[in-house]
Scaffold this motif. Structure first.
Motif, short mmCIF file in Angstrom:
data_model
loop_
_atom_site.label_atom_id
_atom_site.label_comp_id
_atom_site.label_asym_id
_atom_site.label_seq_id
_atom_site.Cartn_x
_atom_site.Cartn_y
_atom_site.Cartn_z
N GLU A 51 0.86 -1.19 0.00
CA GLU A 51 0.00 0.00 0.00
C GLU A 51 0.90 1.24 0.00
OE1 GLU A 51 -3.15 -0.13 -0.35
OE2 GLU A 51 -4.02 -1.81 0.75
N ARG A 52 0.28 2.39 -0.25
CA ARG A 52 1.03 3.64 -0.44
C ARG A 52 2.00 3.96 0.72
NH1 ARG A 52 -0.80 7.84 -3.57
NH2 ARG A 52 -1.35 6.20 -5.02
N ASP A 53 1.55 3.82 1.99
CA ASP A 53 2.42 4.19 3.12
C ASP A 53 3.66 3.30 3.19
OD1 ASP A 53 0.76 6.19 3.80
OD2 ASP A 53 -0.06 5.24 5.61
N LEU A 54 3.45 2.02 2.91
CA LEU A 54 4.60 1.10 2.96
C LEU A 54 5.54 1.37 1.79
CD1 LEU A 54 6.09 -1.17 4.32
CD2 LEU A 54 4.54 -2.81 3.27
N GLN A 55 4.96 1.72 0.64
CA GLN A 55 5.83 2.09 -0.50
C GLN A 55 6.70 3.28 -0.10
OE1 GLN A 55 3.24 2.91 -3.82
NE2 GLN A 55 2.85 0.76 -4.22
N SER A 56 6.07 4.26 0.60
CA SER A 56 6.84 5.46 1.00
C SER A 56 7.94 5.08 1.97
CB SER A 56 5.93 6.46 1.70
OG SER A 56 5.08 7.01 0.78
N ARG A 57 7.63 4.14 2.88
CA ARG A 57 8.66 3.72 3.84
C ARG A 57 9.85 3.14 3.08
NH1 ARG A 57 11.27 -0.15 6.85
NH2 ARG A 57 11.37 0.33 9.07
N ALA A 58 9.56 2.23 2.14
CA ALA A 58 10.64 1.56 1.40
C ALA A 58 11.43 2.60 0.58
CB ALA A 58 10.04 0.49 0.48
N LEU A 59 10.71 3.50 -0.07
CA LEU A 59 11.41 4.51 -0.89
C LEU A 59 12.26 5.43 -0.01
CD1 LEU A 59 8.49 5.26 -3.39
CD2 LEU A 59 10.69 4.20 -3.95
N GLY A 60 11.79 5.67 1.22
CA GLY A 60 12.57 6.47 2.18
C GLY A 60 13.88 5.75 2.52
N LEU A 61 13.80 4.43 2.70
CA LEU A 61 15.02 3.64 2.98
C LEU A 61 15.98 3.76 1.80
CD1 LEU A 61 13.82 0.17 4.40
CD2 LEU A 61 14.61 2.15 5.69
N PHE A 62 15.43 3.67 0.59
CA PHE A 62 16.29 3.72 -0.60
C PHE A 62 16.99 5.09 -0.69
CE2 PHE A 62 13.10 0.61 -2.73
CZ PHE A 62 13.63 -0.43 -1.99
N HIS A 63 16.22 6.14 -0.41
CA HIS A 63 16.80 7.48 -0.47
C HIS A 63 17.95 7.60 0.52
CE1 HIS A 63 16.93 11.87 0.40
NE2 HIS A 63 16.93 11.89 -0.90
N GLU A 64 17.71 7.03 1.72
CA GLU A 64 18.74 7.10 2.78
C GLU A 64 19.97 6.26 2.41
OE1 GLU A 64 16.89 6.02 6.51
OE2 GLU A 64 18.86 5.98 7.49
N ALA A 65 19.75 5.12 1.74
CA ALA A 65 20.86 4.20 1.46
C ALA A 65 21.71 4.65 0.27
CB ALA A 65 20.31 2.80 1.18
N LEU A 66 21.14 5.48 -0.60
CA LEU A 66 21.89 5.83 -1.81
C LEU A 66 22.94 6.89 -1.55
CD1 LEU A 66 19.07 5.90 -4.53
CD2 LEU A 66 21.03 4.34 -4.44
N VAL A 67 24.09 6.73 -2.19
CA VAL A 67 25.13 7.76 -2.14
C VAL A 67 24.63 8.99 -2.89
CG1 VAL A 67 27.03 6.07 -2.12
CG2 VAL A 67 26.22 6.97 -4.31
N HIS A 68 25.36 10.07 -2.77
CA HIS A 68 25.08 11.29 -3.54
C HIS A 68 24.90 10.91 -5.02
CE1 HIS A 68 25.52 15.43 -4.84
NE2 HIS A 68 26.48 15.04 -5.67
N ARG A 69 23.79 11.26 -5.63
CA ARG A 69 23.48 11.00 -7.05
C ARG A 69 23.42 9.51 -7.39
NH1 ARG A 69 20.91 13.84 -9.61
NH2 ARG A 69 21.97 14.40 -11.52
N GLY A 70 23.05 8.68 -6.39
CA GLY A 70 22.90 7.24 -6.63
C GLY A 70 21.66 6.94 -7.47
N PHE A 71 21.58 5.69 -7.96
CA PHE A 71 20.51 5.30 -8.89
C PHE A 71 19.52 4.33 -8.24
CE2 PHE A 71 24.16 6.42 -11.44
CZ PHE A 71 23.59 7.26 -12.39
N LEU A 72 18.27 4.48 -8.66
CA LEU A 72 17.20 3.58 -8.18
C LEU A 72 16.44 3.05 -9.38
CD1 LEU A 72 15.21 2.41 -6.03
CD2 LEU A 72 14.01 4.61 -6.12
N GLY A 73 16.34 1.71 -9.50
CA GLY A 73 15.55 1.11 -10.58
C GLY A 73 14.35 0.40 -10.00
N LEU A 74 13.17 0.67 -10.58
CA LEU A 74 11.93 0.02 -10.12
C LEU A 74 11.38 -0.87 -11.24
CD1 LEU A 74 10.12 3.06 -8.40
CD2 LEU A 74 11.62 1.36 -7.33
N GLY A 75 10.29 -1.59 -10.94
CA GLY A 75 9.67 -2.47 -11.93
C GLY A 75 8.85 -1.67 -12.94
N SER A 76 8.51 -2.35 -14.05
CA SER A 76 7.86 -1.64 -15.16
C SER A 76 6.48 -1.10 -14.78
CB SER A 76 7.75 -2.56 -16.38
OG SER A 76 6.99 -3.69 -16.02
#
Ligand SMILES: C[S@@+](CC[C@H](N)C(=O)[O-])C[C@H]1O[C@@H](n2cnc3c(N)ncnc32)[C@H](O)[C@@H]1O
Length: 279
Positions: free
Chosen positions: A225-250
């Motif tokens: 659901e939307r809130d959990l997606q936001s949680r996961a995306l927040g983790l990704f933002h935190e884990a990525l280095v400066h200008r890091g890349f994120l790939g999602l599904g189609s």
């Protein structure tokens, strides 16, 4: 009993079952897309010979192996090597040239299932001459999938489709360069596995464990659901280095999420995003 009352009771039972699982086993499915969970739980009822989710809850609470088996229904394990070849082609053509500028490269495959995406990325990095300086962290909540992924073994009858995808993803070698065939199965080489670390990690309950240059999390958020997606995306933002890349599904996108403002579109048609500068 009218069918609307039955449906309401089934919804209550589903919520109670997910609460029970959370309190007993600390797996949190409470913020997963409920309609899709409902379909999978219906199949589980047949498998376990239970009439209602309340009966299933009783068994899950008192019998841990039942929960382990139920995890196969609660998580969707459909995957493929080089799934959506254009995604891997875009990584190869657009992301790899930037990764090449780093002395070491860390990649996180979140929701790695039985390893198809992890081995695909390792082969892509090997073909691009980057595997030697790369480490791929592969995480999932399904212990059975993680064990399988660690072994790097796949059924031979899937390999023709894997090879076709690999070729369409711009593969520079033959997939057979990376595996040995044995008794109807293929085993991927140790030299790929040496650059992988598999671990249990939940996007629903755990926190960031490393700083990485690329995160590939495909066909996982679609079940949230939307809130959990936001949680996961927040983790990704935190884990990525400066200008890091994120790939999602189609079928996944950052567009409607709270994190949308923190990423630039990089290859939008293949759902590849880049962390904004100054974040
Ligand atoms: C459909 S598979 C996707 C596999 C692969 N990423 C791909 O695109 O082919 C979804 C995976 O996400 C995992 N998963 C589900 N919930 C998760 C969570 N909270 N944290 C990490 N992984 C999760 C499932 O166990 C499953 O292996």
């Amino acid at each position: 009993m009218p069918s609307t009352a039955k449906a309401r009771i089934a919804d209550i039972e589903q919520r109670l079952l997910l609460d029970a699982i959370y309190h007993r086993y600390h797996y949190d499915f409470r913020e997963y897309a409920q309609a899709s969970l409902k379909r999978r739980l219906q199949s589980a009822l047949t498998q376990f010979g239970c009439k209602t989710l309340s009966q299933l809850q009783d068994r899950v609470l008192h019998d841990p192996p039942v929960f382990t088996e139920l995890l196969q229904f609660l998580t969707v394990q459909v995957s493929d090597m080089f799934r959506d070849p254009s995604y891997f082609l875009a990584l190869r053509n657009e992301v790899v040239p930037i990764l090449r500028t780093y002395p070491s490269i860390k990649v996180w495959v979140a929701g790695c299932s039985a390893g198809e995406e992890v081995y695909s990325l390792a082969i892509l990095l090997a073909e691009e001459g980057l595997l030697e300086r790369a480490m791929i962290y592969a995480t999932d909540i399904n212990p059975h999938a993680l064990r399988t992924a660690e072994q790097g073994v796949f059924d031979m009858d899937r390999v023709a489709a894997f090879s076709a995808n690999h070729a369409r993803s711009g593969g520079r070698s033959s997939l057979s360069d990376y595996y040995t065939a044995r008794y109807g199965r293929v085993v991927f080489d140790k030299r790929l596995r040496e650059h992988m670390v598999f671990s249990d990690h939940s996007l629903a309950t755990d926190s960031v464990f490393a700083e990485v240059h690329l995160i590939s999390c495909r066909n996982v958020l679609i079940y949230f659901e939307r809130d959990l997606q936001s949680r996961a995306l927040g983790l990704f933002h935190e884990a990525l280095v400066h200008r890091g890349f994120l790939g999602l599904g189609s079928r996944e996108s950052l567009r409607f999420s709270a994190q949308a403002g923190n990423f630039d579109d990089f290859v939008l048609e293949d759902r590849i995003y880049r962390k904004k500068a100054g974040q």
